[in-house]
Design a protein around this motif. Structure first.
Motif, PDB file in Angstrom:
ATOM      1  N   ALA A 255       8.561 -14.923  59.863  1.00 33.22           N
ATOM      2  CA  ALA A 255       7.946 -15.355  61.016  1.00 33.22           C
ATOM      3  C   ALA A 255       7.070 -14.429  61.051  1.00 33.22           C
ATOM      4  O   ALA A 255       6.919 -13.216  60.787  1.00 33.22           O
ATOM      5  CB  ALA A 255       8.867 -15.320  62.329  1.00 33.22           C
TER       6      ALA A 255
ATOM      7  N   GLU B 193      13.019 -22.083  68.446  1.00 31.61           N
ATOM      8  CA  GLU B 193      13.207 -22.040  66.934  1.00 31.61           C
ATOM      9  C   GLU B 193      13.255 -23.408  66.297  1.00 31.61           C
ATOM     10  O   GLU B 193      13.212 -23.464  65.382  1.00 31.61           O
ATOM     11  CB  GLU B 193      14.321 -21.298  66.512  1.00 31.61           C
ATOM     12  CG  GLU B 193      14.511 -19.889  67.307  1.00 31.61           C
ATOM     13  CD  GLU B 193      13.774 -18.896  66.219  1.00 31.61           C
ATOM     14  OE1 GLU B 193      13.106 -19.344  65.340  1.00 31.61           O
ATOM     15  OE2 GLU B 193      13.760 -17.654  66.773  1.00 31.61           O
ATOM     16  N   TYR B 194      12.950 -24.519  67.084  1.00 34.91           N
ATOM     17  CA  TYR B 194      13.039 -25.865  66.556  1.00 34.91           C
ATOM     18  C   TYR B 194      12.235 -26.324  65.101  1.00 34.91           C
ATOM     19  O   TYR B 194      12.749 -26.545  64.295  1.00 34.91           O
ATOM     20  CB  TYR B 194      12.696 -26.824  67.486  1.00 34.91           C
ATOM     21  CG  TYR B 194      13.008 -28.215  67.168  1.00 34.91           C
ATOM     22  CD1 TYR B 194      14.387 -28.584  67.231  1.00 34.91           C
ATOM     23  CD2 TYR B 194      12.098 -29.105  66.860  1.00 34.91           C
ATOM     24  CE1 TYR B 194      15.014 -30.135  66.677  1.00 34.91           C
ATOM     25  CE2 TYR B 194      12.559 -30.472  66.455  1.00 34.91           C
ATOM     26  CZ  TYR B 194      13.981 -30.980  66.216  1.00 34.91           C
ATOM     27  OH  TYR B 194      14.445 -32.203  65.899  1.00 34.91           O
TER      28      TYR B 194
ATOM     29  N   GLN C 164      11.118 -23.726  62.923  1.00 34.34           N
ATOM     30  CA  GLN C 164      11.113 -22.787  62.263  1.00 34.34           C
ATOM     31  C   GLN C 164      12.128 -22.928  61.074  1.00 34.34           C
ATOM     32  O   GLN C 164      13.116 -23.729  61.318  1.00 34.34           O
ATOM     33  CB  GLN C 164      11.520 -21.305  62.898  1.00 34.34           C
ATOM     34  CG  GLN C 164      10.594 -20.995  63.860  1.00 34.34           C
ATOM     35  CD  GLN C 164       9.159 -20.811  63.447  1.00 34.34           C
ATOM     36  OE1 GLN C 164       8.908 -20.161  62.578  1.00 34.34           O
ATOM     37  NE2 GLN C 164       8.238 -21.721  64.133  1.00 34.34           N
TER      38      GLN C 164
ATOM     39  N   ALA D 141      16.653 -18.993  62.501  1.00 32.95           N
ATOM     40  CA  ALA D 141      16.410 -20.352  63.232  1.00 32.95           C
ATOM     41  C   ALA D 141      17.469 -21.430  62.923  1.00 32.95           C
ATOM     42  O   ALA D 141      18.127 -21.915  63.766  1.00 32.95           O
ATOM     43  CB  ALA D 141      14.872 -20.894  63.128  1.00 32.95           C
TER      44      ALA D 141
ATOM     45  N   TYR E   1       3.192 -22.337  71.047  1.00 30.69           N
ATOM     46  CA  TYR E   1       3.632 -21.182  70.088  1.00 30.69           C
ATOM     47  C   TYR E   1       2.771 -20.045  70.183  1.00 30.69           C
ATOM     48  O   TYR E   1       1.595 -20.230  70.071  1.00 30.69           O
ATOM     49  CB  TYR E   1       3.830 -21.906  68.771  1.00 30.69           C
ATOM     50  CG  TYR E   1       5.090 -22.637  68.693  1.00 30.69           C
ATOM     51  CD1 TYR E   1       6.479 -22.048  68.266  1.00 30.69           C
ATOM     52  CD2 TYR E   1       4.997 -24.269  68.811  1.00 30.69           C
ATOM     53  CE1 TYR E   1       7.386 -22.751  68.030  1.00 30.69           C
ATOM     54  CE2 TYR E   1       6.187 -24.789  68.642  1.00 30.69           C
ATOM     55  CZ  TYR E   1       7.547 -24.150  68.277  1.00 30.69           C
ATOM     56  OH  TYR E   1       8.522 -24.827  68.098  1.00 30.69           O
TER      57      TYR E   1
ATOM     58  N   ILE F 125       3.627 -16.582  67.768  1.00 34.02           N
ATOM     59  CA  ILE F 125       4.462 -16.129  66.865  1.00 34.02           C
ATOM     60  C   ILE F 125       4.041 -14.458  66.550  1.00 34.02           C
ATOM     61  O   ILE F 125       2.885 -14.421  66.296  1.00 34.02           O
ATOM     62  CB  ILE F 125       4.627 -16.949  65.714  1.00 34.02           C
ATOM     63  CG1 ILE F 125       5.064 -18.342  65.988  1.00 34.02           C
ATOM     64  CG2 ILE F 125       5.481 -16.446  64.735  1.00 34.02           C
ATOM     65  CD1 ILE F 125       4.956 -19.565  65.037  1.00 34.02           C
TER      66      ILE F 125
ATOM     67  N   GLY G 131       8.585 -12.313  67.363  1.00 33.21           N
ATOM     68  CA  GLY G 131       9.557 -13.295  67.880  1.00 33.21           C
ATOM     69  C   GLY G 131       8.498 -14.523  68.272  1.00 33.21           C
ATOM     70  O   GLY G 131       7.497 -14.757  67.874  1.00 33.21           O
ATOM     71  N   ILE G 132       9.139 -15.568  69.200  1.00 32.09           N
ATOM     72  CA  ILE G 132       8.184 -16.719  69.461  1.00 32.09           C
ATOM     73  C   ILE G 132       8.081 -16.680  71.240  1.00 32.09           C
ATOM     74  O   ILE G 132       9.104 -16.293  71.730  1.00 32.09           O
ATOM     75  CB  ILE G 132       9.048 -17.972  69.151  1.00 32.09           C
ATOM     76  CG1 ILE G 132       8.961 -17.953  67.436  1.00 32.09           C
ATOM     77  CG2 ILE G 132       8.295 -19.247  69.463  1.00 32.09           C
ATOM     78  CD1 ILE G 132       9.755 -18.876  66.947  1.00 32.09           C
TER      79      ILE G 132
ATOM     80  N   VAL H  41      19.514 -11.769  68.696  1.00 31.58           N
ATOM     81  CA  VAL H  41      18.365 -12.385  69.040  1.00 31.58           C
ATOM     82  C   VAL H  41      18.342 -12.549  70.712  1.00 31.58           C
ATOM     83  O   VAL H  41      19.081 -12.959  71.302  1.00 31.58           O
ATOM     84  CB  VAL H  41      18.330 -13.725  68.530  1.00 31.58           C
ATOM     85  CG1 VAL H  41      17.126 -14.591  69.049  1.00 31.58           C
ATOM     86  CG2 VAL H  41      18.192 -13.784  66.891  1.00 31.58           C
TER      87      VAL H  41
END
Length: 701
Positions: A278, A428-429, A431, A436, A458, A460, A463-464, A507
């Motif tokens: 990521a 995380e969908y 990733q 993820a 998003y 990145i 993290g996100i 996480v």
């Protein structure tokens, strides 16, 4: 031409075997004019059925006897070319063809016009040149081998031809046996094409380099020192260097053995052959190509002596041990029982057939193991498996799977677990990295609905950051939360510390700039690992873990699986040192690994095993590959090695017993040269039948 011959063969079989049944189905009718009319409709149908059965029998039984398809498919799947012949293999193939022609030619001349047999003396001498060269070399080394006995027999047979011309045929047959042996021996060695230095097989042909603020695509080979290479999420790092701009989560386990991704920012080092999970980084190049850390592993590997290169097939070793006594007995026999019985003793070949039967058993067991999903690239490895004293495992990727699993979920500020997990899964969908996947799998298991998020939402980094249902959601590491100025309660910090010591990771999830909780990710131990370790212990072997991961998680895993020893925080070259240390203690080591960091240890081990889907350099280096990507087939490997040992013992008996009978019979005066050949052939036939047993099992199966 072939189809015509095939049709004729089928017809002959039908005529000879099924003629009575076919005739019984022919109907004789009487026509209006009184003539007999033969109704051939039913007989034609019977013939077709018979031919169909013959073809089915040939396909299922005869053709399958020589079928290598399963192993060939596995070799192709692993990008290995089984058709690559070494110079040794090519020479053996040529000599086999020549010797086969000599046997046929001498036999034909003896039957048609025996005096012409003396014309074959020059080509016979040529055929036996390998005998003489190898025998001379063995004698220079003060070694009495089967080749010395073969050379003695060859010279004696040529001399005896003056008395008995048919002996020339026997000499040709001896040459054929020798060349056939060499063909089998070389065929059972690893003839696959290696790619040990192909560390960059997954690299793109071009990379993006930042020049005057503009990203420019350049050939990978053109990248130079101090260039700024841009690397996006999902890409493999092509160079060694320092991060010049950006931040990223990087999977280094294939190179270092670390289970958890490393979070890296400006000024920190990155290495070729690692993967950006990521983030987006710009790397200032310090090393490229052969200078990178990954390539240095390849260099060490290429300079490391391969253990199997010094291992001779057991058949030759057994036969060589009997060579000296055989030669001595023949010398003693000459004045006592005459030349014919002396030749019989030389031809007795105690243990000699092992030179044929050993490789033949190996080749058939290679096919049998391929049927159960174990690809053995080198026949010598199969011989070593039964001698193993200790099985050493790499940790990350071998005993554990790539994707971790969700353990506990910790919540704060009144947030419930389901909402926390759903928000994390939504972020995380899209990733594809292991973290993820673990979160998404848990959400799916719990039946949670994961809402869509637009691309524009998003952000990145470590993290996100996403916008979800009018709320801002952060998902990432402890460091990410600190950078985003999100406060972390002391109890969560304490949990972070204990998780790190246990080899787990957290996480964090924050909602609207306030920490909502954390999701514990635990390395997923392969479900079969404990059973396989128990099986290895039941077999009387020791177990160990050698890992580049930290001490605490390595120790915990060893304890939970009941593994005898563990070595943590071990560098790639030090893994090989530990393997050598075990070998110095007199142990035969089987090493099971999957990463670039395991390749040197794989090369050093007596038996090396990897899993399909592991790093290219690991599967190229390993002698044995478990094709279903699990450890389950280790049990089949060890069980088949036991069967192989039993098969080899029977092979030995089939060559020792006739040899002893020949020598005893020659001294008593019952057995001459011709009878010795007959007894030798009977023993050889029995041994070949035994060596082919695993292939018969495959056909029956």
């Amino acid at each position: 031409m072939l189809s015509t011959i095939q049709s004729r063969v089928n017809q002959v079989l039908v005529d000879r075997v099924y003629a009575p049944k076919r005739a019984s189905h022919i109907t004789i009718l009487v026509g209006k004019n009184g003539n007999h009319v033969v109704d051939t409709a039913s007989s034609t149908g019977l013939v077709k059925r018979v031919i169909s059965r013959i073809q089915a029998f040939k396909q299922e039984k005869i053709n399958s006897l020589f079928d290598n398809n399963e192993r060939f498919k596995q070799m192709q799947e692993m990008s290995l070319d089984e058709e690559v012949l070494s110079e040794e293999q090519q020479l053996a193939e040529q000599m086999f063809k020549f010797s086969s022609a000599m046997v046929l030619a001498t036999a034909a001349v003896v039957l048609l016009y025996p005096p012409l047999i003396f014309l074959f003396i020059p080509p016979m001498i040529f055929l036996q040149i390998p005998f003489f060269k190898e025998a001379y070399q063995d004698l220079r080394e003060r070694k009495i081998s089967t080749t010395v006995v073969d050379a003695t027999l060859a010279v004696s047979s040529l001399g005896y031809t003056i008395i008995s011309p048919p002996i020339m045929v026997m000499g040709a047959m001896a040459g054929w046996v020798y060349s056939f042996t060499q063909k089998l021996v070389t065929s059972s060695k690893d003839g696959t094409r290696k790619k040990l230095t192909n560390l960059f097989g997954q690299q793109p042909k071009h990379v993006w380099v930042l020049q005057d603020g503009i990203e420019v695509s350049v050939p990978f080979e053109a990248v130079q020192m101090d260039d700024l290479v841009v690397i996006e999420a999902g890409q493999m790092v092509p160079v060694d260097g320092q991060i010049y701009e950006g931040m990223a989560s990087i999977d280094q386990h294939m190179l270092t053995g670390e289970a958890q991704p490393a979070e890296k920012g400006i000024g920190e080092a990155v290495f070729a052959a690692t993967v950006v999970l990521a983030g987006r980084i710009v790397v200032q190049v310090e090393k490229t190509g052969a200078e990178t850390a990954a390539a240095q592993v390849g260099q060490i590997l290429s300079e490391t002596s391969n253990f199997t290169s010094g291992v001779q097939l057991r058949g030759k070793e057994i036969a060589d041990r009997a060579a000296g006594p055989t030669l001595l007995l023949s010398i003693l026999a000459l004045p006592l029982v005459g030349p014919s019985r002396t030749l019989a003793i030389l031809f007795s070949g105690i243990g000699y057939n092992m030179k044929i039967l050993g490789p033949l058993s190996v080749m058939n067991y290679l096919q049998l193991t391929s049927q159960v999903g174990v690809l053995i690239k080198d026949g010598r490895a199969l011989e070593q498996v039964s001698k193993v004293d200790v099985v050493v495992f790499d940790k990350t990727g071998t005993l554990t799977q790539e994707v971790p699993h969700v353990g506990r979920i910790f919540t704060v500020a009144g947030c419930d677990e389901q909402r926390l997990l759903a928000y994390a899964a939504a972020a995380e969908y899209r990733q594809t990295h292991p973290i993820a996947k673990a979160i998404l799998q848990e959400a799916e298991t719990r039946g949670l609905s994961v809402p869509d998020i637009s691309d524009a939402a998003y952000e990145i980094g470590y993290g996100i950051k996403v916008r979800l249902e009018e709320e801002l959601v952060w998902v990432g590491s402890y460091r990410f939360m600190q950078m985003e100025a999100i406060s972390i309660p002391d109890e969560i910090t304490a949990i972070q510390q204990s998780n790190h010591e246990a080899g787990n990771s957290l996480v964090y999830v924050a909602i609207n700039e306030q920490l909502a909780g954390a999701i514990e990710l635990v390395p997923t131990v392969r479900p079969e690992a404990k059973r396989i370790v128990e099986y290895i212990h039941q077999a009387g072997l020791e177990t160990a873990i050698i890992s580049g991961d930290h001490e605490q998680p390595t120790r915990s895993l060893a304890s939970s699986l009941g593994i005898d020893y563990h070595f943590a925080e071990t560098l790639p070259e030090n893994k090989a040192d530990l393997i050598e240390q075990l070998q110095a203690e007199g142990k035969t080591v089987c090493f099971v690994g999957d990463g670039i960091n395991d390749s040197i240890a794989l090369q050093k081990a007596n038996v090396s095993v990897s899993l399909r889907g592991a790093s290219t350099i690991a599967t190229d280096t390993a002698q044995i590959i478990l094709m279903d990507q699990t450890l389950n087939q280790l049990e089949a490997l060890f069980e088949l090695s036991k069967q192989f040992e039993s098969n080899m013992y029977t092979n030995l008996m089939s060559t020792v017993v006739p040899g002893v009978i020949i020598i005893g019979g020659a001294f008593i005066g019952w057995i001459g040269y011709g009878a010795s050949i007959a007894l030798f052939s009977v023993g050889l036939a029995a041994g070949v039948t035994n060596a082919m047993r695993p292939r018969f099992r495959m056909i029956e199966g």
